[in-house]
Write a protein that holds these residues in place. Sequence first.
Motif, PDB file in Angstrom:
ATOM      1  N   VAL A 100       0.747 -47.867 -30.555  1.00 54.29           N
ATOM      2  CA  VAL A 100      -0.211 -48.011 -31.657  1.00 54.29           C
ATOM      3  C   VAL A 100      -1.575 -48.426 -31.121  1.00 54.29           C
ATOM      4  N   GLU A 101      -1.583 -49.340 -30.183  1.00 55.71           N
ATOM      5  CA  GLU A 101      -2.844 -49.804 -29.591  1.00 55.71           C
ATOM      6  C   GLU A 101      -3.622 -48.642 -28.982  1.00 55.71           C
ATOM      7  N   TYR A 102      -2.923 -47.754 -28.293  1.00 52.95           N
ATOM      8  CA  TYR A 102      -3.599 -46.664 -27.603  1.00 52.95           C
ATOM      9  C   TYR A 102      -3.910 -45.491 -28.536  1.00 52.95           C
ATOM     10  N   ILE A 103      -3.133 -45.335 -29.592  1.00 52.27           N
ATOM     11  CA  ILE A 103      -3.503 -44.359 -30.623  1.00 52.27           C
ATOM     12  C   ILE A 103      -4.822 -44.767 -31.251  1.00 52.27           C
ATOM     13  N   ASN A 104      -4.936 -46.052 -31.557  1.00 51.70           N
ATOM     14  CA  ASN A 104      -6.180 -46.555 -32.137  1.00 51.70           C
ATOM     15  C   ASN A 104      -7.349 -46.346 -31.182  1.00 51.70           C
ATOM     16  N   ALA A 105      -7.108 -46.562 -29.897  1.00 50.27           N
ATOM     17  CA  ALA A 105      -8.171 -46.372 -28.905  1.00 50.27           C
ATOM     18  C   ALA A 105      -8.603 -44.912 -28.844  1.00 50.27           C
ATOM     19  N   ALA A 106      -7.626 -43.999 -28.931  1.00 50.94           N
ATOM     20  CA  ALA A 106      -7.952 -42.573 -28.917  1.00 50.94           C
ATOM     21  C   ALA A 106      -8.773 -42.194 -30.137  1.00 50.94           C
ATOM     22  N   GLN A 108     -10.682 -44.151 -31.957  1.00 49.50           N
ATOM     23  CA  GLN A 108     -12.010 -44.750 -31.861  1.00 49.50           C
ATOM     24  C   GLN A 108     -12.894 -44.018 -30.854  1.00 49.50           C
ATOM     25  N   ALA A 109     -12.270 -43.400 -29.858  1.00 50.33           N
ATOM     26  CA  ALA A 109     -13.033 -42.648 -28.858  1.00 50.33           C
ATOM     27  C   ALA A 109     -13.417 -41.258 -29.353  1.00 50.33           C
ATOM     28  N   GLY A 110     -12.950 -40.886 -30.548  1.00 50.87           N
ATOM     29  CA  GLY A 110     -13.297 -39.585 -31.113  1.00 50.87           C
ATOM     30  C   GLY A 110     -12.442 -38.445 -30.618  1.00 50.87           C
ATOM     31  N   SER A 111     -11.165 -38.710 -30.418  1.00 55.60           N
ATOM     32  CA  SER A 111     -10.256 -37.669 -29.928  1.00 55.60           C
ATOM     33  C   SER A 111     -10.170 -36.504 -30.915  1.00 55.60           C
ATOM     34  N   ASP A 112     -10.192 -35.289 -30.393  1.00 59.10           N
ATOM     35  CA  ASP A 112      -9.981 -34.095 -31.213  1.00 59.10           C
ATOM     36  C   ASP A 112      -8.502 -33.766 -31.353  1.00 59.10           C
ATOM     37  N   VAL A 113      -7.740 -34.077 -30.297  1.00 58.54           N
ATOM     38  CA  VAL A 113      -6.304 -33.787 -30.281  1.00 58.54           C
ATOM     39  C   VAL A 113      -5.582 -34.975 -29.661  1.00 58.54           C
ATOM     40  N   ILE A 114      -4.549 -35.459 -30.335  1.00 55.82           N
ATOM     41  CA  ILE A 114      -3.673 -36.484 -29.768  1.00 55.82           C
ATOM     42  C   ILE A 114      -2.308 -35.847 -29.544  1.00 55.82           C
ATOM     43  N   VAL A 115      -1.869 -35.859 -28.292  1.00 56.09           N
ATOM     44  CA  VAL A 115      -0.568 -35.309 -27.917  1.00 56.09           C
ATOM     45  C   VAL A 115       0.326 -36.490 -27.572  1.00 56.09           C
ATOM     46  N   ILE A 116       1.413 -36.677 -28.330  1.00 56.40           N
ATOM     47  CA  ILE A 116       2.188 -37.917 -28.215  1.00 56.40           C
ATOM     48  C   ILE A 116       3.687 -37.674 -28.140  1.00 56.40           C
ATOM     49  N   ASP A 120       8.821 -44.334 -31.576  1.00 54.69           N
ATOM     50  CA  ASP A 120       9.473 -44.589 -32.860  1.00 54.69           C
ATOM     51  C   ASP A 120       8.958 -43.538 -33.836  1.00 54.69           C
ATOM     52  N   PRO A 121       9.827 -42.920 -34.632  1.00 54.34           N
ATOM     53  CA  PRO A 121       9.377 -41.833 -35.505  1.00 54.34           C
ATOM     54  C   PRO A 121       8.487 -42.262 -36.659  1.00 54.34           C
ATOM     55  N   ASP A 122       8.535 -43.544 -37.026  1.00 48.66           N
ATOM     56  CA  ASP A 122       7.779 -44.022 -38.187  1.00 48.66           C
ATOM     57  C   ASP A 122       6.699 -45.040 -37.843  1.00 48.66           C
ATOM     58  N   ALA A 123       6.983 -45.934 -36.905  1.00 50.58           N
ATOM     59  CA  ALA A 123       6.079 -47.052 -36.642  1.00 50.58           C
ATOM     60  C   ALA A 123       4.700 -46.611 -36.163  1.00 50.58           C
ATOM     61  N   VAL A 124       4.626 -45.451 -35.501  1.00 51.66           N
ATOM     62  CA  VAL A 124       3.333 -44.977 -34.982  1.00 51.66           C
ATOM     63  C   VAL A 124       2.530 -44.203 -36.022  1.00 51.66           C
ATOM     64  N   CYS A 125       3.129 -43.915 -37.174  1.00 51.35           N
ATOM     65  CA  CYS A 125       2.479 -43.022 -38.137  1.00 51.35           C
ATOM     66  C   CYS A 125       1.227 -43.586 -38.803  1.00 51.35           C
ATOM     67  N   PRO A 126       1.193 -44.842 -39.201  1.00 56.31           N
ATOM     68  CA  PRO A 126      -0.064 -45.330 -39.792  1.00 56.31           C
ATOM     69  C   PRO A 126      -1.264 -45.146 -38.866  1.00 56.31           C
ATOM     70  N   ALA A 127      -1.087 -45.421 -37.582  1.00 60.37           N
ATOM     71  CA  ALA A 127      -2.182 -45.248 -36.633  1.00 60.37           C
ATOM     72  C   ALA A 127      -2.518 -43.772 -36.439  1.00 60.37           C
ATOM     73  N   LEU A 128      -1.487 -42.912 -36.372  1.00 52.77           N
ATOM     74  CA  LEU A 128      -1.737 -41.479 -36.218  1.00 52.77           C
ATOM     75  C   LEU A 128      -2.438 -40.907 -37.452  1.00 52.77           C
ATOM     76  N   ASN A 129      -2.033 -41.342 -38.630  1.00 52.40           N
ATOM     77  CA  ASN A 129      -2.683 -40.869 -39.850  1.00 52.40           C
ATOM     78  C   ASN A 129      -4.151 -41.293 -39.899  1.00 52.40           C
ATOM     79  N   GLU A 130      -4.431 -42.485 -39.408  1.00 52.36           N
ATOM     80  CA  GLU A 130      -5.823 -42.950 -39.367  1.00 52.36           C
ATOM     81  C   GLU A 130      -6.641 -42.108 -38.389  1.00 52.36           C
ATOM     82  N   ALA A 131      -6.036 -41.769 -37.243  1.00 50.09           N
ATOM     83  CA  ALA A 131      -6.723 -40.905 -36.283  1.00 50.09           C
ATOM     84  C   ALA A 131      -6.974 -39.533 -36.882  1.00 50.09           C
ATOM     85  N   ARG A 132      -6.012 -39.046 -37.675  1.00 50.26           N
ATOM     86  CA  ARG A 132      -6.193 -37.750 -38.338  1.00 50.26           C
ATOM     87  C   ARG A 132      -7.353 -37.818 -39.332  1.00 50.26           C
TER      88      ARG A 132
END
Length: 354
Positions: A100-106, A108-116, A120-132
């Motif tokens: 989650v920490e590194y999803i948030n960093a990606a 914030q850095a303006g990532s166009d694509v996050i490949v992960i 955990d199938p659910d715990a990372v989703c709030p951060a991924l949705n925010e990146a989306r």
Amino acid sequence: MTDPRARFLPLGALTAAVLMTAACGGTTIDDAQDEGAGGPTGTADPDAEIPEGLAVDFLPKQLNNPFFDLVNAGGTEAVEELGGEATERGATEATADSQVEYINAAGQAGSDVIVIAANDPDAVCPALNEARDGGAVIVGYDSDANCTDVFVNQSSNELIGRALVDMVDGQLDGEGEFAILSATPNATNQNAWIEEMEQILDDEQYSGLELVDTVYGNDDDLESFQEMQGLVQSHPDLDAVVSPTTVGLAAASRYVSDSEYQGELVVTGLGEPSQMQEFVEDGTVDEFALWDPHELGYLAGYTGAALQTGQITGAEGETFTAGDLGEYTFETDGELVLGPPLVFDADNIDDHDF
């Protein structure tokens, strides 16, 4: 200077509307399409060009893991071929909290694509949705999350599960007790493969095999070694151990190679030829399987670029070209399959250098 990410925001916003509702479980993809939100069966533009400057972040389950090092190298090669910039982010422990920490960093850095590869199938989703929300598209690989736009599967769950069962069955001549040494308890890929194995074991042809235990080494070498030691102590009649994780298989093989069980206890699973060669040569392991991790990362990199620029949406039947790997087709909505696993043994292990 114009921010290159601005060229990709419309598709990212379109994808966000569908995936965020799907992740919450209250709206299906079809419902979202009816509401005009687009989705994986929306309109793709196969002729859309991928501009230079694409920012792609690769988030493995953990850093310094040989398998993920190879995956990320393949992904970086793909991104560089496309004129983009690849960044590897992650921690040395395989936990959802660290991801989650590194999803948030990606994000914030303006990532166009996050490949992960999700821990955990659910715990990372709030951060991924925010990146989306910020314009990124999300590509899962190895171990999917319940909120990715597309999942690049190394092989089908059924093919992997059957390969693992068949290797045990063949080496035990159809009869014996075996255990599973897996990665983390929440790893979606290992859990899916284990579920497939359990279903396959219900077939009459495998009636002589008995699965007696499943333990977890958390993709840590020392912990996996200790779990392997615990298995043989807890199950004195154990005939085989299957490890559907490269770290676990290498640790289990190392334990058996230096023990009284070498030549008596079958060890097999999913591993890299470079890690397993010594154990094949000394007779600890007869055969094991895997896909090419470099190709997995390479395909994920091209998939993310094609998704972000609108060449694909991830709908069933869509086709695109993934660089040197050639043409790939989505056989089902949202999932792309690299191919069947390869089985390695003493006859072919020298032919593969990953």
